[in-house]
Scaffold this active site. Structure first.
Site, PDB file in Angstrom:
ATOM      1  N   LYS A 112      17.136  -7.176   2.013  1.00  0.00           N
ATOM      2  CA  LYS A 112      16.203  -6.907   0.977  1.00  0.00           C
ATOM      3  C   LYS A 112      16.928  -6.202  -0.284  1.00  0.00           C
ATOM      4  CE  LYS A 112      11.697  -5.589   3.025  1.00  0.00           C
ATOM      5  NZ  LYS A 112      10.787  -4.388   3.266  1.00  0.00           N
ATOM      6  N   LYS A 193       9.938 -17.583   8.999  1.00  0.00           N
ATOM      7  CA  LYS A 193       8.623 -16.990   9.647  1.00  0.00           C
ATOM      8  C   LYS A 193       7.688 -17.114   8.629  1.00  0.00           C
ATOM      9  CE  LYS A 193       7.792 -12.672  10.411  1.00  0.00           C
ATOM     10  NZ  LYS A 193       7.876 -11.209  10.855  1.00  0.00           N
ATOM     11  N   LYS A 196       3.851 -13.988   3.185  1.00  0.00           N
ATOM     12  CA  LYS A 196       3.330 -13.979   1.877  1.00  0.00           C
ATOM     13  C   LYS A 196       4.258 -14.072   0.691  1.00  0.00           C
ATOM     14  CE  LYS A 196      -0.466 -12.040   0.157  1.00  0.00           C
ATOM     15  NZ  LYS A 196      -1.022 -10.971  -0.531  1.00  0.00           N
TER      16      LYS A 196
END
Length: 334
Positions: A112, A193, A196
RNA sequence: AGGCCCGUAGCUCAGUUGGAAGAGCGUCCGACUCCAAAUCGGAAGGCCGGGGGUUCGAGCCCUCCCGGGCCUGCCA
């Protein structure tokens, strides 16, 4: 023997079918036999840039999605994390028994942080807050997907270190595996995977309009033409996975067998597979969407969440009192 | 607290002495496909971080502010 289970979910505004089949549906099944605590983790959401105008609504929307999807707020303790501020106090305390090195090794942070311009220290200590979420309720089970095992390991480590330093306080939470793998992949990129954040075409929202869902399913990646007997491509396998998960509940499992036989024979039309996936999926989603619409019209979410927060806080406060006592904090509780 | 760098399309960035705002990716539409992908064709998309200034003319120069990055220092 697991008795109390904790799950967190980020207030991303809406659920997609990956969340539903991978997690929510299992939670809904579990709530009848176990004490379930489900937390909409808005403190976690602010570790990366969020719009304050939409965060609260996103939390409420997520709550409504969850209830519509079968989470019963009478059975499950459902609440918004920041309504129980004890989470942050415990996170601070646990942060002090967490090693910097352990946090540096968290792959999700590396992931991230490489994508963000501004890297908050909250993003770095995120796993500590996650440990606090679980341990605050003395949960002994955590439903967990592949990508979260490392974090749960850390939570166990933190619990162990705390216990050895301050005395037996927390159970070491065990991973709870869902009955089915239920890992749904992106429709546009079946090697990743479903999420959104990858973009509109990648996911199907549980509350999405029927026409839009149809279009997305039709646009799913398949393969470049196989000889009969070839292994199934990831995209086609993913469609079968969605179909299987859907028909489990609609009782049309023989549809899957027929289509699988067609595939094996090399006569399967993907357009037919996609239409079937769409229809079966809608059988699942339609009642959820109807329930969601009623829920929104009734405006009762706020009350349900307040009710949940009260129940959660009762447990949380007991833990905090105990923790403060064993650590030697404050003057109120010698 | 000091020094240096950055801010332009959803994302990554280009933009020449100051002279009509661009590319790639993504998005939308079309062709091709059993359906898709890939590919090809087309389209949409912009307060150029914000205010003020210089100039006939500013994405570009000056100034202040906001936001971000790196380095050095100070305090706890």
């Amino acid at each position: 023997m697991i008795t109390r289970v904790f799950s967190g979910i980020q207030p991303t505004g809406t659920l997609h079918i990956g969340n539903y089949f991978g997690a929510v549906r299992n939670w809904a099944a579990m709530q009848h036999d176990l004490e379930c605590i489900i937390c909409i983790v808005d403190y976690h959401a602010i570790t990366i840039d969020v719009d304050p105008k939409t965060l609260r609504q996103a939390s409420l929307n997520m709550a409504m999605d969850l209830i519509a999807s079968g989470i019963d707020p009478e059975k499950t303790i459902l609440f918004v994390q920041s309504d129980v501020p004890e989470h942050t106090e415990l996170a601070w305390i646990l942060g002090c028994v967490t090693s910097f090195g352990d946090l540096s090794r968290m792959t999700q942070f590396k992931d991230k942080s490489s994508r963000e311009a501004f890297i908050s220290s909250g993003l770095f200590t995120y796993p500590v807050l996650q440990a606090a979420d679980i341990l605050l309720y003395l949960a002994d089970g955590v439903p967990v997907g592949e990508d979260q095992v490392q974090h749960l390991e850390l939570s166990r480590r933190i619990a162990r270190r705390f216990n050895s330093r301050f005395g037996e306080t927390f159970p070491e939470p065990e991973p709870v595996v869902g009955k089915k793998g239920g890992r749904i992949m992106s429709l546009s990129d079946p090697t990743a995977k479903m999420s959104k954040s990858s973009g509109e075409a990648h996911y199907v929202g549980v509350m999405e309009a029927e026409t839009s869902i149809r279009k997305k399913v039709r646009s799913a990646v398949t393969d470049m033409g196989l000889e009969s007997g070839d292994a199934m491509s990831p995209g086609v396998a993913n469609l079968f996975e969605i179909l299987e998960l859907s028909t489990e509940a609609t009782g049309e499992a023989d549809l899957v067998d027929t289509l699988r036989a067609d595939f094996a024979a090399g006569t399967l039309m993907y357009s037919k597979l996609k239409d079937t996936v769409f229809e079966q999926l809608m059988e699942i989603l339609r009642p959820i969407q109807q329930k969601r619409a009623k829920l929104e019209a009734s405006g009762e979410v706020l009350e349900l969440l307040r009710f949940g927060a009260e129940k959660a806080q009762t447990i949380a406060q007991d833990t905090i009192v105990q923790v403060r006592s064993v650590v030697g904090l404050g003057t109120a509780n010698p």
